[in-house]
Design an enzyme around this catalytic site. Structure first.
Site, mmCIF file in Angstrom:
data_model
loop_
_atom_site.group_PDB
_atom_site.id
_atom_site.type_symbol
_atom_site.label_atom_id
_atom_site.label_comp_id
_atom_site.label_asym_id
_atom_site.label_seq_id
_atom_site.Cartn_x
_atom_site.Cartn_y
_atom_site.Cartn_z
ATOM 1 N N SER A 184 0.806 -1.179 -0.063
ATOM 2 C CA SER A 184 -0.127 -0.002 0.092
ATOM 3 C C SER A 184 0.832 1.267 -0.090
ATOM 4 O O SER A 184 0.604 2.022 -0.747
ATOM 5 C CB SER A 184 -0.997 -0.075 1.114
ATOM 6 O OG SER A 184 -0.405 -0.231 2.371
ATOM 7 N N HIS A 186 -2.034 -8.814 1.942
ATOM 8 C CA HIS A 186 -1.672 -7.541 2.606
ATOM 9 C C HIS A 186 -2.659 -7.233 3.488
ATOM 10 O O HIS A 186 -3.009 -8.060 4.661
ATOM 11 C CB HIS A 186 -1.232 -6.512 1.587
ATOM 12 C CG HIS A 186 -0.889 -5.231 1.936
ATOM 13 N ND1 HIS A 186 0.067 -5.091 3.306
ATOM 14 C CD2 HIS A 186 -0.894 -4.006 1.410
ATOM 15 C CE1 HIS A 186 0.345 -3.886 3.315
ATOM 16 N NE2 HIS A 186 -0.210 -3.115 2.439
ATOM 17 N N HIS A 240 5.753 -12.690 7.382
ATOM 18 C CA HIS A 240 6.161 -11.339 6.852
ATOM 19 C C HIS A 240 7.214 -11.394 5.718
ATOM 20 O O HIS A 240 7.943 -12.058 6.082
ATOM 21 C CB HIS A 240 6.342 -10.551 8.071
ATOM 22 C CG HIS A 240 5.990 -9.081 7.539
ATOM 23 N ND1 HIS A 240 7.065 -8.154 7.285
ATOM 24 C CD2 HIS A 240 4.899 -8.265 7.795
ATOM 25 C CE1 HIS A 240 6.613 -7.018 7.064
ATOM 26 N NE2 HIS A 240 5.242 -6.976 7.392
ATOM 27 N N ARG A 291 3.090 -4.972 16.467
ATOM 28 C CA ARG A 291 1.855 -4.459 16.702
ATOM 29 C C ARG A 291 0.902 -5.588 17.068
ATOM 30 O O ARG A 291 -0.044 -5.267 17.675
ATOM 31 C CB ARG A 291 1.424 -4.092 15.284
ATOM 32 C CG ARG A 291 2.238 -3.000 14.813
ATOM 33 C CD ARG A 291 2.106 -2.806 13.266
ATOM 34 N NE ARG A 291 2.393 -3.902 12.308
ATOM 35 C CZ ARG A 291 2.231 -4.219 11.116
ATOM 36 N NH1 ARG A 291 1.813 -3.166 10.471
ATOM 37 N NH2 ARG A 291 2.802 -5.147 10.310
ATOM 38 N N ASP A 306 -2.258 -8.560 11.849
ATOM 39 C CA ASP A 306 -3.691 -9.000 11.375
ATOM 40 C C ASP A 306 -3.792 -10.261 12.185
ATOM 41 O O ASP A 306 -5.221 -10.576 12.303
ATOM 42 C CB ASP A 306 -3.654 -9.379 9.939
ATOM 43 C CG ASP A 306 -3.217 -8.258 9.214
ATOM 44 O OD1 ASP A 306 -3.825 -7.066 9.425
ATOM 45 O OD2 ASP A 306 -2.467 -8.363 8.323
HETATM 46 N N1 AMX Z 1 1.198 -19.873 5.646
HETATM 47 C C1 AMX Z 1 1.536 -20.595 4.754
HETATM 48 N N2 AMX Z 1 2.604 -20.478 3.908
HETATM 49 C C2 AMX Z 1 3.286 -19.257 4.142
HETATM 50 C C3 AMX Z 1 2.989 -18.515 4.939
HETATM 51 C C4 AMX Z 1 1.983 -18.728 5.894
HETATM 52 N N3 AMX Z 1 1.501 -17.779 6.877
HETATM 53 N N4 AMX Z 1 3.828 -17.506 4.737
HETATM 54 C C5 AMX Z 1 4.839 -17.575 4.037
HETATM 55 N N5 AMX Z 1 4.385 -18.832 3.353
HETATM 56 C C6 AMX Z 1 5.126 -19.519 2.173
HETATM 57 C C7 AMX Z 1 4.924 -18.624 1.076
HETATM 58 O O1 AMX Z 1 3.766 -18.512 0.490
HETATM 59 C C8 AMX Z 1 6.189 -19.143 0.024
HETATM 60 O O2 AMX Z 1 5.454 -20.334 -0.363
HETATM 61 P P1 AMX Z 1 6.285 -20.930 -1.795
HETATM 62 O O3 AMX Z 1 7.785 -20.958 -1.680
HETATM 63 O O4 AMX Z 1 5.514 -22.082 -1.999
HETATM 64 O O5 AMX Z 1 5.660 -19.740 -2.825
HETATM 65 C C9 AMX Z 1 7.147 -19.552 1.241
HETATM 66 O O6 AMX Z 1 6.395 -19.648 2.401
HETATM 67 C C10 AMX Z 1 8.223 -18.522 1.586
HETATM 68 O O7 AMX Z 1 7.561 -17.211 1.854
HETATM 69 P P2 AMX Z 1 8.356 -16.121 2.594
HETATM 70 O O8 AMX Z 1 9.480 -15.721 2.023
HETATM 71 O O9 AMX Z 1 8.316 -16.733 3.829
HETATM 72 O O10 AMX Z 1 7.131 -14.934 2.846
HETATM 73 P P3 AMX Z 1 6.917 -13.961 1.673
HETATM 74 O O11 AMX Z 1 7.865 -12.746 2.109
HETATM 75 O O12 AMX Z 1 6.795 -14.573 0.250
HETATM 76 O O13 AMX Z 1 5.236 -13.437 2.301
HETATM 77 C C11 AMX Z 1 3.600 -12.782 3.342
HETATM 78 C C12 AMX Z 1 5.065 -12.717 2.908
HETATM 79 C C13 AMX Z 1 3.085 -12.006 4.511
HETATM 80 C C14 AMX Z 1 2.615 -12.627 2.090
HETATM 81 C C15 AMX Z 1 3.251 -14.578 3.932
HETATM 82 O O14 AMX Z 1 3.929 -14.967 4.941
HETATM 83 C C16 AMX Z 1 1.899 -14.911 3.799
HETATM 84 O O15 AMX Z 1 1.187 -15.047 2.764
HETATM 85 N N6 AMX Z 1 1.251 -14.779 5.032
HETATM 86 C C17 AMX Z 1 -0.149 -14.967 5.464
HETATM 87 C C18 AMX Z 1 -0.859 -13.721 4.851
HETATM 88 C C19 AMX Z 1 -0.699 -12.613 5.689
HETATM 89 O O16 AMX Z 1 -0.933 -12.894 7.151
HETATM 90 N N7 AMX Z 1 -0.744 -11.407 5.427
HETATM 91 C C20 AMX Z 1 -0.374 -10.081 6.131
HETATM 92 C C21 AMX Z 1 0.879 -9.600 6.212
HETATM 93 C C22 AMX Z 1 1.018 -8.353 6.965
HETATM 94 C C23 AMX Z 1 0.138 -7.199 6.333
HETATM 95 O O17 AMX Z 1 0.821 -6.809 5.082
HETATM 96 N N8 AMX Z 1 -0.854 -6.793 6.432
#
Ligand code: AMX
Length: 441
Positions: A241, A271, A318, A327, A373
């Protein structure tokens, strides 16, 4: 010029000159190297922009102008009888770079009240949308409808000097922030409360008035809203964002256009939409287990099932953080201090105990700890806000504080159009071959 604008000018003018000097004298110094993995995988860890309002540390979490969340909960001004910071204060801190006085935040409360009138056509536009439209779709539509009010766009069309851009961006940003709670509350009442709207009460601070317009008069919900709108305000510049708002603003799109673009990013489930996803996931967990409090073993099984189905566990992980999000901790502290016991909040605590080792055991999730979140929805449900598809709008109202303060800085410091380079896989393959050649020779 109002006192906040004057103060900002006083701060920004020498910094803008300093930045020009830094670029001139040190512009060719290197800040790092770029790897192929970074280019393919979301530019993580690649320094690519300057954001003055806050800085994220992977281990410690966010600092706003050097202040951590626990410090700000103590040091930012409060409402009379209040215990949590007023979001007006974090806006002042991000914009000016100094902790505000009580008088500074009162000025902002009054200024936002003065600027808060939403033009009628915005409500007309909202009324034309199907009520089923997602609240974030309605929110972004309303922001776009309000773009008719942009003083920057009007001034630019007439012709303005570059050095004055920030003044119009300041005016638009202040007006937009002032109006967002009214727009968000209108969406909430229209969608969930049969269109029974509530007029603003300008005797209240920005967050308390927002709670009031949403229909929540209890002191505790107003207190939660002040904390919520403070801690969601900013998370340095690279998140979707903030980066989107900065990028779109770099084309000199006005703050309404830039913020709406940023909000479209916040509406994504990885996000800002994660706060709604967390609640949906917890409700699903409860329902599948027949209601009531699940055991830790049952939660562990549910997490494993989610992973097996190829889904993410929302609220965990994250892109930058590698520890529990402060947070999350602030909200956990709020729960323990002011609530004590609540079933959904207890489930959140149990997930916190159970989830990290399971996520860690996958071997690929870089951060197994909870983010902001993971907790926010449970607190809102406690105070009666069950409509979890609305939660991201609350996040958006708060995020406006950080991304718009940054946009004012962008224009005050002459930040140019953003235009990173991109490459093709063919280009990458040729580059690899050229890098490997000398080694083989
Ligand atoms: N559950 C399951 N799998 C997850 C995960 C979770 N909570 N967090 C990361 N992973 C997976 C990724 O999807 C990725 O899988 P892939 O290799 O098969 O594509 C792998 O682990 C490596 O990812 P990463 O490098 O640890 O994370 P990232 O930087 O690519 O993504 C984020 C970060 C937040 C998008 C991810 O942790 C996620 O999807 N979390 C759940 C959604 C969430 O809570 N989002 C809110 C974040 C805060 C915000 O912006 N408000």
């Amino acid at each position: 010029m109002d006192r906040l604008k004057e103060k900002f000018k006083e701060k920004a003018t020498p910094i803008a000159a300093e930045i020009k000097e830094i670029i001139k004298t040190h512009g060719d110094k290197k800040l790092g190297e770029i790897t192929i993995a970074q280019v393919y995988q979301g530019m993580k860890g690649m320094v690519g922009m300057v954001t003055e309002t806050s800085k994220l540390d992977a281990e410690e979490g966010i600092r706003f102008r050097g202040y951590s969340i626990p410090e700000l909960r103590k040091q930012l001004p409060k409402a009379p009888g209040g215990t949590e910071p007023l979001p007006e204060g974090i806006f002042y801190l991000m914009l000016v770079g100094e902790l505000p006085t009580q008088e500074d935040v009162t000025f902002i409360t009054n200024e936002w009240a003065k600027r808060s009138v939403v033009p009628k056509h915005v409500f007309d536009v909202l009324d034309k949308l199907p009520v089923e439209a997602h609240p974030m779709t309605q929110f972004v539509t309303a922001v776009m409808a309000m773009q008719t009010e942009s003083v920057f766009a009007k001034a630019y069309a007439k012709g303005i000097n570059k050095k004055d851009y920030w003044e119009y961006v300041y005016e638009d940003s202040m007006n937009l922030i002032a109006r967002l709670p009214r727009v968000a509350a209108y969406i909430y009442r229209r969608k969930y409360k049969g269109g029974a709207h509530i007029e603003p009460d300008h005797k209240l601070d920005w967050a308390a008035n927002f709670a009031h317009m949403l229909g929540y008069e209890e002191f505790d919900m107003k207190r939660l809203m002040r904390l919520y709108l403070t801690i969601h305000a900013d998370h340095e510049g690279g998140n979707v964002s903030a980066h989107t708002t900065h990028l779109v603003g770099s084309a000199l799109s006005d703050p309404y256009l830039a913020f709406a673009a940023g909000m479209n990013g916040l509406a994504g489930p990885l996000h800002g939409l994660a706060n709604q996803e967390v609640l949906a996931w917890i409700m699903d967990l409860k329902e599948q287990l027949g209601g009531g409090l699940p055991t830790k073993d049952q939660i562990a099984e549910f997490i494993k099932k989610t992973l097996l189905e190829g889904k993410v566990v929302p609220g965990y992980g994250h892109a930058v953080l590698r520890k529990t999000d402060p947070r999350f901790t602030a909200q956990q502290d709020f729960y323990k201090t002011y609530i004590g016991h609540d079933d959904i909040c207890e489930i959140v605590q149990m997930i916190y105990e159970v989830a990290p080792p399971i996520l860690e055991a996958t071997g690929k999730i870089k951060n197994p700890w909870p983010n902001v979140d993971a907790h926010s929805g449970a607190l809102l449900v406690h105070y009666g806000m069950y409509e979890y598809d609305f939660y991201t709008v609350l996040f958006g109202v708060s995020r406006a504080l950080g991304v718009l303060a940054s946009l004012i800085w962008d224009r005050a410091t002459g930040s140019p159009i953003e235009r990173p380079g991109s490459v093709t896989t063919d280009w990458v393959k040729k580059k690899i071959a050229s890098m490997e050649q000398p080694a083989k020779a």
